[in-house]
Enzyme design. Structure first.
Site, PDB file in Angstrom:
ATOM      1  N   SER A 147      41.341  34.866  33.827  1.00 42.40           N
ATOM      2  CA  SER A 147      42.380  35.295  32.898  1.00 42.40           C
ATOM      3  C   SER A 147      41.885  35.154  31.446  1.00 42.40           C
ATOM      4  O   SER A 147      40.896  35.799  31.091  1.00 42.40           O
ATOM      5  CB  SER A 147      43.659  34.494  33.167  1.00 42.40           C
ATOM      6  OG  SER A 147      44.766  35.087  32.552  1.00 42.40           O
ATOM      7  N   ASP A 223      49.143  40.927  41.038  1.00 43.21           N
ATOM      8  CA  ASP A 223      49.127  40.032  39.872  1.00 43.21           C
ATOM      9  C   ASP A 223      50.231  40.462  38.898  1.00 43.21           C
ATOM     10  O   ASP A 223      50.256  41.609  38.453  1.00 43.21           O
ATOM     11  CB  ASP A 223      47.739  40.150  39.231  1.00 43.21           C
ATOM     12  CG  ASP A 223      47.521  39.151  38.111  1.00 43.21           C
ATOM     13  OD1 ASP A 223      48.468  38.872  37.356  1.00 43.21           O
ATOM     14  OD2 ASP A 223      46.376  38.685  37.984  1.00 43.21           O
ATOM     15  N   HIS A 256      48.011  36.002  40.599  1.00 45.56           N
ATOM     16  CA  HIS A 256      47.198  35.496  39.482  1.00 45.56           C
ATOM     17  C   HIS A 256      46.784  34.027  39.678  1.00 45.56           C
ATOM     18  O   HIS A 256      46.177  33.437  38.795  1.00 45.56           O
ATOM     19  CB  HIS A 256      48.015  35.634  38.189  1.00 45.56           C
ATOM     20  CG  HIS A 256      47.213  35.615  36.924  1.00 45.56           C
ATOM     21  ND1 HIS A 256      46.267  36.572  36.631  1.00 45.56           N
ATOM     22  CD2 HIS A 256      47.191  34.754  35.862  1.00 45.56           C
ATOM     23  CE1 HIS A 256      45.716  36.305  35.452  1.00 45.56           C
ATOM     24  NE2 HIS A 256      46.253  35.201  34.966  1.00 45.56           N
TER      25      HIS A 256
END
Lengths: 279, 279
Positions: A147, A223, A256
């Site tokens: 991320s 996600d 995620h």
């Protein structure tokens, strides 16, 4: 540098250290996994974490130690921002700016410029610290992240040709210029002039990359942040336009979280080990 | 029963549920991992956690999902005590009695007897709930656990001959009668008459075991609780005396943490899968 924890894991050692960072002007912690029989030829992978994380999330949840042990690689996980009561934080204490959200840039704006220099910390200070204190091959390194840390890994690798043997990312922010997280962070840390933002935008950096280091990117298609923040299609377009090698894998059903990261960690460590141990 | 989380992990599903427990008289959560293509023939392993844990520690830190996916087994992780503001807790809110420390017994003393019935919950209510709600083979099961949960796994398997295909434990409390943790818990939940304690003491249960189910036990030799609380030598002595099959492995350098558990999880899942899929 003080050893604050040391636990055997997959026959290697999961250690945690505290040290005074000159660059960040505060006390920092980092974690490092040393595989069994680590020695002066053991290469090193940098793991850069995402928003809200410390150095511990990766260590506890990724399952990377098994693969690091199997391949004989060390993995270092720094924190995601300067830390401490003296460090300025977002007035709203939001999760995506300030503490826990350093974005791997060198801030130029006040009050951030004094401490928020995570780019220099990861690229310069931490590597020197590791070189001085560990009998591993800190000159043979790869980098990966998740991320915000995926953005960090990609942008740092692209900005430092020849420095890393390989790079990969899980669900990275590929273009901070083009998402809300990135716009908030870059405007806060760097100011409103967007030309200065480009030096930290992987899609921009692809255009001028002096080295065609192949990128491995895994992205879950469930996600929550895919469409608004992560936008892997922008990286795909930039790589196609500039003929930069990219392996982008959309993983069906994954979100995620570290459940996603753990599921593909073996592939990433293998990817890096193949490059790190290449003749 | 309400699904409160569902995340893809190693191509299977890591789910979390909330339900009303009649036995414990409160709302409970549990986690269950379903491997890829789970079906009516998929066997089930119970994981019982240690002191202070909820159903989530195992799920986030053990790395078991990879091995469960590889072998095609489901794993359920219940919580370690009844939960909620209405549930009595230790007056000192200690970590080793009350909330997070149910010890897998049925309490007889007040004020615990109404809610602290984790033995019945794990042995009866939860299996019935799973049988009604999941299309897996809940009649083909194994059991394992850590520390207090290792005690739970060993004692529950020994008390229920024929019920489990296999049993294993990481750093278990093998004889609660003979350690401070166990003495505090059993005197609190069962009262001062130690004859009632024996029904939950694995070393006592070995003597009368109606089934010679082999025990697999891993124990780190750098575990802080080894000498005072865990005392695997007592289990070794009991098994030798009563000719009960035991594989006890002292693992050099390992402590009491999930880094230890993760390091040997592959072996334990393989141990259980071998029994669960035996012809």
């Amino acid at each position: 540098m003080n050893l604050i924890d040391n636990q055997v894991c997959f026959a290697g050692e999961q250690r945690r250290y505290q040290h005074s960072s000159t660059v960040l002007d505060c006390e920092m912690t980092f974690s490092i996994y040393l595989p069994p029989q680590s020695n002066s030829k053991t290469p090193l992978i940098y793991w850069l974490s995402g928003l809200t994380c410390s150095d511990e999330n990766f260590v506890q949840k990724s399952g990377a130690q098994r693969y690091a042990a199997e391949h004989g690689v060390a993995i270092v996980a720094p924190d995601t921002s300067p830390r401490g009561d003296a460090i300025p934080d977002d007035v709203e204490a939001s999760y995506d700016f300030g503490l826990g959200a350093g974005f791997y840039v060198n801030a130029s704006e006040q009050p951030w410029a004094k401490n928020y220099r995570m780019y220099d910390y990861v690229v310069n200070e931490l590597p020197q610290l590791l070189k001085r204190n560990f009998d591993i091959d800190t000159g043979r390194t790869s980098i990966m992240g998740h991320s915000m840390g995926g953005h960090g890994a990609l942008s740092i690798a692209l900005k430092n040709p020849g420095r890393f043997q390989s790079v990969s990312a899980f669900a990275p922010i590929v273009s901070p210029i083009n998402c809300a997280w990135g716009q908030k962070a870059l405007s806060g840390y760097l100011g409103s002039d967007q030309t200065s933002w480009k030096q930290y935008d992987s899609c921009e950096l692809i255009a001028s990359a002096a080295e065609r280091l192949p990128l491995l990117v895994d992205q879950g298609d469930a996600d929550n942040f895919l469409a608004e923040q992560l936008k892997p299609e922008l990286l795909k377009q930039a790589c196609e336009k500039h003929n930069h090698p990219l392996t982008l894998r959309l993983q069906p059903g994954y979100d995620h979280s570290y459940f996603f990261i753990a599921s593909f960690m073996a592939d990433h460590i293998h990817w890096h080990a193949s490059a790190l141990f290449a003749k």
